[in-house]
Design a protein around this motif. Structure first.
Motif, PDB file in Angstrom:
ATOM      1  N   ASN A  88       0.795  -1.224   0.000  1.00 32.15           N
ATOM      2  CA  ASN A  88       0.000   0.000   0.000  1.00 32.15           C
ATOM      3  C   ASN A  88       0.830   1.277   0.000  1.00 32.15           C
ATOM      4  N   GLY A  89       2.063   1.178   0.496  1.00 24.99           N
ATOM      5  CA  GLY A  89       2.894   2.381   0.553  1.00 24.99           C
ATOM      6  C   GLY A  89       4.362   2.024   0.418  1.00 24.99           C
ATOM      7  N   ILE A  90       5.134   2.995  -0.080  1.00 20.14           N
ATOM      8  CA  ILE A  90       6.573   2.772  -0.320  1.00 20.14           C
ATOM      9  C   ILE A  90       7.346   3.944   0.272  1.00 20.14           C
ATOM     10  N   ILE A  91       8.461   3.621   0.933  1.00 19.81           N
ATOM     11  CA  ILE A  91       9.360   4.690   1.378  1.00 19.81           C
ATOM     12  C   ILE A  91      10.786   4.292   1.026  1.00 19.81           C
ATOM     13  N   VAL A  92      11.513   5.212   0.389  1.00 17.99           N
ATOM     14  CA  VAL A  92      12.920   4.954   0.062  1.00 17.99           C
ATOM     15  C   VAL A  92      13.755   5.765   1.044  1.00 17.99           C
ATOM     16  N   LEU A  93      14.559   5.070   1.836  1.00 20.76           N
ATOM     17  CA  LEU A  93      15.375   5.751   2.846  1.00 20.76           C
ATOM     18  C   LEU A  93      16.514   6.510   2.172  1.00 20.76           C
ATOM     19  N   MET A  94      16.704   7.756   2.606  1.00 17.01           N
ATOM     20  CA  MET A  94      17.808   8.583   2.098  1.00 17.01           C
ATOM     21  C   MET A  94      18.930   8.527   3.121  1.00 17.01           C
ATOM     22  N   PRO A  95      20.188   8.746   2.789  1.00 16.06           N
ATOM     23  CA  PRO A  95      20.638   9.158   1.462  1.00 16.06           C
ATOM     24  C   PRO A  95      20.828   7.960   0.516  1.00 16.06           C
ATOM     25  N   LEU A  96      20.753   8.263  -0.788  1.00 16.61           N
ATOM     26  CA  LEU A  96      21.107   7.287  -1.809  1.00 16.61           C
ATOM     27  C   LEU A  96      22.540   7.600  -2.247  1.00 16.61           C
ATOM     28  N   ALA A  97      23.174   6.631  -2.912  1.00 15.99           N
ATOM     29  CA  ALA A  97      24.528   6.882  -3.425  1.00 15.99           C
ATOM     30  C   ALA A  97      24.481   8.113  -4.338  1.00 15.99           C
ATOM     31  N   PRO A  98      25.541   8.956  -4.322  1.00 16.99           N
ATOM     32  CA  PRO A  98      25.515  10.212  -5.094  1.00 16.99           C
ATOM     33  C   PRO A  98      25.251  10.015  -6.592  1.00 16.99           C
ATOM     34  N   ARG A  99      25.640   8.820  -7.140  1.00 18.28           N
ATOM     35  CA  ARG A  99      25.434   8.650  -8.587  1.00 18.28           C
ATOM     36  C   ARG A  99      23.967   8.369  -8.920  1.00 18.28           C
ATOM     37  N   ILE A 100      23.136   8.130  -7.909  1.00 20.40           N
ATOM     38  CA  ILE A 100      21.713   7.873  -8.175  1.00 20.40           C
ATOM     39  C   ILE A 100      20.944   9.194  -8.138  1.00 20.40           C
ATOM     40  N   ASP A 101      20.085   9.377  -9.151  1.00 19.25           N
ATOM     41  CA  ASP A 101      19.284  10.600  -9.250  1.00 19.25           C
ATOM     42  C   ASP A 101      18.084  10.460  -8.294  1.00 19.25           C
ATOM     43  N   ARG A 102      18.202  11.160  -7.162  1.00 20.64           N
ATOM     44  CA  ARG A 102      17.201  11.041  -6.102  1.00 20.64           C
ATOM     45  C   ARG A 102      15.798  11.414  -6.620  1.00 20.64           C
ATOM     46  N   LYS A 103      15.751  12.477  -7.407  1.00 17.82           N
ATOM     47  CA  LYS A 103      14.444  12.954  -7.898  1.00 17.82           C
ATOM     48  C   LYS A 103      13.794  11.918  -8.807  1.00 17.82           C
ATOM     49  N   LYS A 104      14.651  11.248  -9.614  1.00 16.48           N
ATOM     50  CA  LYS A 104      14.126  10.241 -10.535  1.00 16.48           C
ATOM     51  C   LYS A 104      13.537   9.074  -9.731  1.00 16.48           C
ATOM     52  N   VAL A 105      14.239   8.704  -8.662  1.00 15.10           N
ATOM     53  CA  VAL A 105      13.769   7.598  -7.819  1.00 15.10           C
ATOM     54  C   VAL A 105      12.428   7.981  -7.182  1.00 15.10           C
ATOM     55  N   ILE A 106      12.337   9.200  -6.667  1.00 20.07           N
ATOM     56  CA  ILE A 106      11.074   9.630  -6.026  1.00 20.07           C
ATOM     57  C   ILE A 106       9.938   9.643  -7.052  1.00 20.07           C
ATOM     58  N   ARG A 107      10.260  10.118  -8.270  1.00 17.32           N
ATOM     59  CA  ARG A 107       9.218  10.176  -9.313  1.00 17.32           C
ATOM     60  C   ARG A 107       8.748   8.791  -9.727  1.00 17.32           C
ATOM     61  N   SER A 108       9.593   7.774  -9.486  1.00 19.66           N
ATOM     62  CA  SER A 108       9.205   6.424  -9.917  1.00 19.66           C
ATOM     63  C   SER A 108       8.203   5.781  -8.947  1.00 19.66           C
ATOM     64  N   ILE A 109       8.053   6.356  -7.763  1.00 18.44           N
ATOM     65  CA  ILE A 109       7.060   5.823  -6.813  1.00 18.44           C
ATOM     66  C   ILE A 109       5.677   6.274  -7.279  1.00 18.44           C
ATOM     67  N   SER A 110       4.723   5.346  -7.272  1.00 16.47           N
ATOM     68  CA  SER A 110       3.367   5.749  -7.656  1.00 16.47           C
ATOM     69  C   SER A 110       2.867   6.800  -6.671  1.00 16.47           C
ATOM     70  N   PRO A 111       2.293   7.920  -7.141  1.00 16.16           N
ATOM     71  CA  PRO A 111       1.794   8.938  -6.203  1.00 16.16           C
ATOM     72  C   PRO A 111       0.788   8.357  -5.204  1.00 16.16           C
ATOM     73  N   ASP A 112       0.102   7.283  -5.616  1.00 14.94           N
ATOM     74  CA  ASP A 112      -0.883   6.663  -4.714  1.00 14.94           C
ATOM     75  C   ASP A 112      -0.221   5.839  -3.617  1.00 14.94           C
ATOM     76  N   LYS A 113       1.080   5.538  -3.782  1.00 12.99           N
ATOM     77  CA  LYS A 113       1.773   4.735  -2.768  1.00 12.99           C
ATOM     78  C   LYS A 113       2.902   5.520  -2.104  1.00 12.99           C
ATOM     79  N   ASP A 114       2.877   6.813  -2.304  1.00 16.31           N
ATOM     80  CA  ASP A 114       3.957   7.682  -1.839  1.00 16.31           C
ATOM     81  C   ASP A 114       3.723   8.049  -0.353  1.00 16.31           C
TER      82      ASP A 114
END
Ligand code: NAD
Length: 284
Positions: A88-114
């Motif tokens: 029902n919900g997803i959380i990605v713990l920060m920080p991510l490795a610097p080479r990973i685009d944090r914004k892209k990862v956040i955008r990949s989460i469904s807004p309904d499960k954010d």
């Protein structure tokens, strides 16, 4: 002397309501946490999330990924969770490795499960006044203000810090209450105007991350002070406001630690249950 806004006590009250909501769902909601690599701060945060989730009847599923996970693999995994009807919900713990685009990862989460409420679609809905899922820290601030019982209509409110997940959404939520909101930031400080704004605030929300930025003598007599900042000074956690002096002038003030922080995790769980209810409805 100001009354303390103790996040933990307020959180326990809100948790009681969330527990009842969970019971009324008719199924066990699932929150999926993703952690990449080893990070003691994230692991401590996960432990506190897990403990609170358990107490509320929420199933917290932790997915540990290696630190060098490629970005595409992480995004693909999130997309799998998006499609999983049992999550029902997803959380990605920060920080991510610097080479990973944090914004892209956040955008990949469904807004309904954010569950954190940080997807651009959810932040956009806050701007429109139509949010179902609100960034957790911003809703923690609003809960604390609600707890004081003061009306926000027409109040002179100053928000210091304009981050996407705290300052901006808090300012929008305050505007919805028809408070008169000023947003201050580094530009305000560098122009030498911060003190003047803070001095007239009947409600002050500070989210910067600079210990001692707000001097106690700047606080208007009787103001409500919400200090979101977290700074580690000599092994001790402090906020952005000079707490000792500020509490002599404020009517209410949040301690750091123990103010906004403990409520933030509770707001995460509230978002999760709200998402679960919405998804339950969609599935009939
Ligand atoms: P950020 O770190 O993204 O941005 C900081 C903001 O402070 C910027 O808008 C910047 O313009 C402003 N700023 C910087 N220097 C300034 C100055 N001298 N005067 C006025 N403004 C200045 O912000 P964030 O992610 O919202 O984090 C802010 C603080 O809140 C940090 O200490 C963070 O740890 C804390 N935080 C706490 C919680 C919680 O649950 N308690 C949650 C999120 C963030």
């Amino acid at each position: 002397m100001a009354k303390l806004l103790e996040g933990k006590t307020i959180a326990l009250k809100i948790q009681e309501g969330i527990r009842q909501e969970v019971r009324s769902l008719g199924f066990t909601p699932v929150l999926a946490g993703i952690i990449t690599g080893e990070n003691s701060a994230s692991e401590t945060y996960v432990e506190s999330q897990r403990k609170i989730a358990k107490g509320l009847g929420i199933d917290y599923q932790l997915h540990k990924m290696k630190a060098d996970i490629p970005e595409e693999e992480l995004v693909a995994f999130i997309e799998k969770l998006n499609a999983d009807k049992l999550v029902n919900g997803i959380i990605v713990l920060m920080p991510l490795a610097p080479r990973i685009d944090r914004k892209k990862v956040i955008r990949s989460i469904s807004p309904d499960k954010d569950a954190e409420g940080i997807h651009p679609a959810n932040i956009g809905r806050v701007l429109l006044g139509k949010a179902r899922i609100v960034p957790c820290t911003a809703s923690a601030v609003m809960e604390l203000l609600g707890y004081t019982g003061i009306g926000l209509y027409g109040k002179e409110v100053v928000v210091v810090g304009w981050s996407e997940i705290v300052g901006k959404p808090v300012a929008c939520l305050l505007l919805e209450k028809l408070a008169t909101v000023s947003i201050c930031h580094i530009g305000t400080s560098e122009a030498g105007d911060l003190e003047e704004y803070v001095r007239r605030a009947e409600v002050l929300v500070v989210a910067v991350g600079k210990a001692g930025l707000i001097k106690g003598e700047w606080i208007k007599q009787g103001a409500v002070v919400i200090d979101v900042g977290i700074n580690r000074i000599g092994g001790k956690l402090v906020g952005d406001v000079d707490f000792e002096k500020a509490q002599e002038r404020a009517s209410y003030i949040t301690p750091v630690p123990g103010g906004v922080g403990p409520l933030t995790v509770t707001m995460l769980m509230r978002n999760l249950v709200e998402s679960a209810r919405f998804q339950g409805k969609l599935q009939g």
